[in-house]
Scaffold this motif. Structure first.
Motif, PDB file in Angstrom:
ATOM      1  N   ARG A  12       1.116   3.069  -8.972  1.00 59.17           N
ATOM      2  CA  ARG A  12       2.359   3.001  -8.200  1.00 59.17           C
ATOM      3  C   ARG A  12       2.146   2.334  -6.837  1.00 59.17           C
ATOM      4  O   ARG A  12       2.996   1.592  -6.362  1.00 59.17           O
ATOM      5  CB  ARG A  12       2.928   4.405  -8.020  1.00 59.17           C
ATOM      6  CG  ARG A  12       4.316   4.394  -7.452  1.00 59.17           C
ATOM      7  CD  ARG A  12       4.991   5.718  -7.666  1.00 59.17           C
ATOM      8  NE  ARG A  12       5.357   5.809  -9.077  1.00 59.17           N
ATOM      9  CZ  ARG A  12       5.613   6.923  -9.711  1.00 59.17           C
ATOM     10  NH1 ARG A  12       5.561   8.060  -9.076  1.00 59.17           N
ATOM     11  NH2 ARG A  12       5.929   6.921 -10.985  1.00 59.17           N
ATOM     12  N   ASN A  44       2.521  -1.245  -7.085  1.00 61.12           N
ATOM     13  CA  ASN A  44       3.743  -1.613  -7.780  1.00 61.12           C
ATOM     14  C   ASN A  44       4.895  -1.887  -6.814  1.00 61.12           C
ATOM     15  O   ASN A  44       6.042  -1.937  -7.220  1.00 61.12           O
ATOM     16  CB  ASN A  44       4.121  -0.473  -8.740  1.00 61.12           C
ATOM     17  CG  ASN A  44       4.899  -0.953  -9.925  1.00 61.12           C
ATOM     18  OD1 ASN A  44       4.910  -2.134 -10.229  1.00 61.12           O
ATOM     19  ND2 ASN A  44       5.569  -0.040 -10.575  1.00 61.12           N
ATOM     20  N   GLU A  45       4.593  -2.080  -5.543  1.00 58.47           N
ATOM     21  CA  GLU A  45       5.635  -2.264  -4.543  1.00 58.47           C
ATOM     22  C   GLU A  45       6.464  -3.513  -4.811  1.00 58.47           C
ATOM     23  O   GLU A  45       7.675  -3.528  -4.617  1.00 58.47           O
ATOM     24  CB  GLU A  45       5.008  -2.350  -3.150  1.00 58.47           C
ATOM     25  CG  GLU A  45       4.380  -1.044  -2.710  1.00 58.47           C
ATOM     26  CD  GLU A  45       3.539  -1.191  -1.461  1.00 58.47           C
ATOM     27  OE1 GLU A  45       3.190  -2.338  -1.082  1.00 58.47           O
ATOM     28  OE2 GLU A  45       3.225  -0.151  -0.863  1.00 58.47           O
ATOM     29  N   ASP A  72       8.942  -2.786  -7.571  1.00 63.05           N
ATOM     30  CA  ASP A  72      10.015  -1.947  -7.051  1.00 63.05           C
ATOM     31  C   ASP A  72      11.014  -2.769  -6.246  1.00 63.05           C
ATOM     32  O   ASP A  72      12.224  -2.583  -6.365  1.00 63.05           O
ATOM     33  CB  ASP A  72       9.450  -0.818  -6.187  1.00 63.05           C
ATOM     34  CG  ASP A  72       8.724   0.237  -6.997  1.00 63.05           C
ATOM     35  OD1 ASP A  72       8.946   0.307  -8.226  1.00 63.05           O
ATOM     36  OD2 ASP A  72       7.936   0.998  -6.408  1.00 63.05           O
TER      37      ASP A  72
END
Length: 107
Positions: free
Chosen positions: A58, A61-62, A65
């Motif tokens: 995560r 994973n910016e 997003d």
């Protein structure tokens, strides 16, 4: 959408390591909410000649997003159509640029 477009090879990238392992059959679940989702994903997997799952933590994973937020903001009359988003990559983040000289000596 990929199935409707007759795509045969697919790379699925996700930030849930557990869900990826469950889809690949490496882990199991007894959670009734996840089971229906898991069965649906496995059925969809059969429609591809080749499907690969890749885990992205995560924290890394910016970018994804940010793209998801951008795409949710775009409204198009045809709900099956998504306007392409052109993405440019820079050497530095925009907030890293600075002013070399303050002409009026004020911040």
């Amino acid at each position: 959408m990929a199935v409707d477009m007759n795509i045969k090879e697919h790379l699925v990238i996700g930030d849930s390591d557990l869900l990826i392992h469950q889809v690949q059959g490496e882990c199991s679940t007894k959670n009734i909410n996840i089971l229906s989702y898991l069965h649906r994903v496995k059925e969809l997997c059969k429609k591809f000649t080749k499907i690969e799952f890749k885990h992205i933590p995560r924290i890394q994973n910016e970018f994804t997003d940010a793209l998801a937020i951008l795409s949710s903001m775009i409204q198009h009359p045809n709900k099956d159509y998504i306007d392409p988003i052109e993405v440019g990559i820079r050497d530095q983040h925009a907030y890293c640029f600075h002013v070399d000289e303050e002409l009026d000596n004020k911040p």
